[in-house]
Design an enzyme around this catalytic site. Structure first.
Site, PDB file in Angstrom:
ATOM      1  CG  ASP A 115      37.800  67.205 -13.683  1.00  0.00           C
ATOM      2  OD1 ASP A 115      38.008  67.786 -14.754  1.00  0.00           O
ATOM      3  OD2 ASP A 115      38.548  67.292 -12.689  1.00  0.00           O
ATOM      4  CG  HIS A 141      41.155  69.139 -15.518  1.00  0.00           C
ATOM      5  ND1 HIS A 141      40.454  68.819 -14.375  1.00  0.00           N
ATOM      6  CD2 HIS A 141      42.215  69.876 -15.110  1.00  0.00           C
ATOM      7  CE1 HIS A 141      41.060  69.350 -13.333  1.00  0.00           C
ATOM      8  NE2 HIS A 141      42.134  69.991 -13.743  1.00  0.00           N
ATOM      9  CB  SER A 196      43.932  70.071 -11.147  1.00  0.00           C
ATOM     10  OG  SER A 196      42.774  70.828 -11.201  1.00  0.00           O
TER      11      SER A 196
END
Length: 719
Positions: free
Chosen positions: A185, A265, A461
């Site tokens: 990520d 994220h 996600s």
């Protein structure tokens, strides 16, 4: 050819105190509650070169392939370098990124060569976007991916809602710290809920290595941290202003369409997997006992396929030392890929999946489960999962997102090929609220890292790490191999909601639109997978069995199962010394071989989709042998002309002593005997005639593996 890169949908961000130990405040930003915050525009589809599977990756062959590519490049584009890559791949790097469409002819010519199996563009991808066990994390009961505390949803009774119900499985395990989940990520930031929850990771976001001499520019536009591949997976922020958008994607009509604050994220995903439970702070992860390995592959512009591939292989424990990358000391059992992109045609997907499927086969051969986000490309119509990469490629467990009502989240890609769904949040159904997203860890910085905080996000996600964490819990229960783990996850599901929602108006930042059907109960293009991940349906023992009994030689240890998490299942008890199986059943007699060792009793599910899942209890056995007591009896006075009988009795707690018994007259040996189990510790020896006078008759027991030696003596007189 259109390709959507952005797979993250960020809802309202909540603020949180930067002070460790102070819980998050849950105040949404000022956007109206019926408005879904618009995501930045999908990034242009760029390619910085080709990834080629040829008969070999020799330098001469790479040079020949580069010549083929060079002849088909658009005006102004040049080949900068070639280099080998894992799995026998070759990489052809261009001086500057070009539109992926401009490489179609080069790919066609390269694949026409007899020495080439396939070629794909090296493109950018971006981030996808009251329970039986409770903890003291203050936001635990507001986490829509763990347990819904409402009694009814849409007027129907519920127990835990349409959530992962992970706390039900925590009765068996919260995860084993030896099980690692790699999060490929944006990297990770410091956070009190993640302190101690990670293992060493790595940064695979590269420099812009595109000079005509084959070197690197040293600009690190995408990396944003001033360097390329290294051992620091920290997230410096993936924000984009207009200037950075232009540097990432080249000439674009309106750079403001591509601006975005830092998402943090990777930190949000890591928190969903393994945020610390029971620390009195913030939230809890789905598998708070496992460890996260941050693997940074996404930067300001996204992540190139080559960097993502290296990240996957390194996380899986593949040997990349030939490429200057050290071995991973803690390889992952699960790899979370909340990233990807979509294509316009099946032919394009087939082409790109040649790369990702080969990489998945390597990872799976090492026992790794790969979990990939389906994508967030649905709006007026449902985006088909078959056009999503890598989710639709072989070897990846594809995850769609559902709302807290048990329906497909309006943004979620779905369709044939979907494996299963999990809570991804939907802040617009049926009563808009930011708190209908997924709450997890973030950083409070708009661009660069500042203090730790929490935020509600929504997207596939957010659903994907819930499934990755579920896989980690199954590995923690002793289920091995990606095929078995995936089969177990697909079994541990609850049905989608049967309440009909149909089409619904969604209010977005660019105006309202009608979403296509949200139901997941039909097959075909609206399919969301086998069901919604429900870890309460995993059959496992409720913790290690209880063990009672003396931990000494001859002692009988008795184990008792604490029961199973689901009814109607059976389990068996087995005893182990290290990797040696000692037997099956509730009891085990401690032997000499057990002294100083640790015994383990496993409670193992006997049959069904979770056969082999077990929890265990360990028992340390002291090195101390049983104490022997030696007693003798014979006349104190006797005539020297007679042979006197000597009775010997040797005892030890819970053990029948065996071994050698020696008899002495003072220091002079008289005789010896073998004491066998059938003797029950008793011997009778007739002594030889003794000379006139005083004698000390001494009996010495030599002991054995379970019993210590012992001795006694008696003074007698022969006359």
């Amino acid at each position: 050819m259109r390709r959507s890169l952005l797979l993250l949908i960020v809802s309202a961000v909540v603020t949180a105190s930067a002070v460790v130990g102070v819980s998050a405040s849950a105040e949404p930003v000022a956007a109206p509650p019926d408005v879904v915050d618009p995501a930045p525009a999908p990034a242009p589809r760029l390619a910085r070169g080709l990834i080629v599977k040829a008969n070999s990756d020799a330098a001469s062959r790479r040079a020949s392939i580069a010549r083929t590519v060079r002849r088909e490049l658009p005006a102004g584009a040049t080949v900068a370098s070639t280099e080998p890559a894992p799995a026998g791949l070759s990489v052809v790097r261009l001086d500057d990124p070009v539109s992926a469409e401009d490489l179609d002819e080069a790919i066609e010519q390269v694949e026409a060569r007899r020495d080439v199996e396939w070629a794909v563009p090296d493109t950018l991808r971006s981030a996808s976007s009251a329970p039986p066990v409770t903890v003291d994390d203050p936001d635990f009961l507001t986490q829509g991916n763990l347990w819904d505390t409402r009694d009814t949803i849409d007027g129907l009774p519920t127990q835990g809602g349409f959530t992962t119900k992970a706390p039900a499985l925590w009765r068996a395990t919260k995860g084993n710290s030896s099980v690692v989940v790699a999060v490929v990520d944006t990297g990770i930031t410091q956070h009190p809920d993640l302190t101690g929850q990670t293992v060493a990771g790595r940064d695979f976001v590269d420099d812009e290595c595109t000079s005509s001499e084959g070197g690197c520019r040293g600009t690190y536009v995408n990396a944003g941290d001033g360097n390329g591949w290294d051992a620091d997976p920290s997230d410096p922020g993936d924000w984009r202003d207009e200037e950075l958008a232009a540097r990432c994607f080249g000439p674009i009509d309106d750079p403001s369409d591509y601006t975005t604050p830092s998402s943090w994220h990777g930190t949000h995903v890591a928190g969903t997997v393994a945020a610390k439970a029971g620390n009195g702070t913030g939230v809890a992860g789905v598998a708070p006992g496992v460890r996260v390995q941050p693997v940074r592959a996404l930067g300001h512009c996204g992540g190139w396929d080559q960097d993502i591939v290296f990240g996957i292989l390194w996380a899986a424990g593949d040997d990349l030392r030939a490429y200057g990358v050290p071995l991973n000391p803690t390889p992952a059992k699960v790899i979370n890929l909340s990233l990807g992109g979509t294509y316009d045609s099946a032919a394009e997907v087939t082409q790109v999946c040649k790369l990702y499927s080969q990489i998945s086969s390597i990872a799976r051969s090492r026992g790794v489960t790969l979990v990939a986000a389906a994508g967030n490309d649905s709006a007026q119509r449902i985006a088909p999962l078959s056009l999503s990469v890598p989710a639709s490629c072989s070897g990846y467990l594809s995850v769609t997102a559902t709302s807290d009502t048990g329906h497909r989240s309006w943004y979620s890609t779905a369709g044939n090929g979907a494996d299963l769904a999990a809570s991804g949040g939907d802040t617009a159904v049926p009563t808009p609220s930011d708190e209908r997203g997924i709450l997890s860890t973030i950083n409070l910085g708009a661009t660069r890292p500042e203090g730790p905080g929490y935020a509600y996000y929504q997207g596939t996600s957010m659903a994907t790490p819930a499934v990755a964490a579920g896989a980690a819990l199954l590995y923690s229960l002793g289920i091995t191999g990606p095929a078995n783990v995936e089969a177990g996850l697909k079994t541990a599901v609850q049905p989608f909601s049967t309440v009909t929602y149909g089409r619904r108006v969604i209010a977005g930042g660019s105006g309202a639109f009608r979403s296509d059907v949200l139901d997941c109960t039909t097959t075909g293009r609206t399919s969301c997978g086998t069901g919604i991940l429900d870890l309460s349906r995993v059959t496992a023992p409720r913790g290690g069995p209880s063990v009672t009994g003396p931990r000494a030689p001859g002692g009988v240890l008795t184990a008792r199962s604490r029961g199973l998490t689901t009814s109607g299942a059976r389990s068996t008890l087995t005893w182990w010394r290290g990797s040696t199986r000692l037997g099956t059943g509730a009891s085990h007699r401690v032997s000499g071989a057990d002294l100083g060792r640790t015994l383990t009793v496993r409670d193992t599910v006997a049959a069904g989709p979770f056969a082999g899942a077990f929890t265990a209890t360990s028992v340390a056995v002291p090195k101390t042998k049983a104490k022997a007591t030696v007693k003798i009896s014979m006349p104190s006075r006797f005539k020297r002309t007679k042979r006197v009988p000597l009775k010997i009795r040797i005892t030890a707690p819970r053990v029948r002593p065996t071994g050698t018994v020696r008899i002495y007259d003072g220091r002079k040996p008289i005789t010896s005997r073998k004491l066998q189990a059938k003797n029950s510790g008793a011997l009778r020896v007739v002594l030889p005639k003794l000379t006139k006078g005083k004698h000390r008759i001494r009996v010495v027991y030599a002991g054995n593996t379970e019993v210590r030696s012992g001795s006694t003596s008696k003074v007698v007189r022969s006359r």
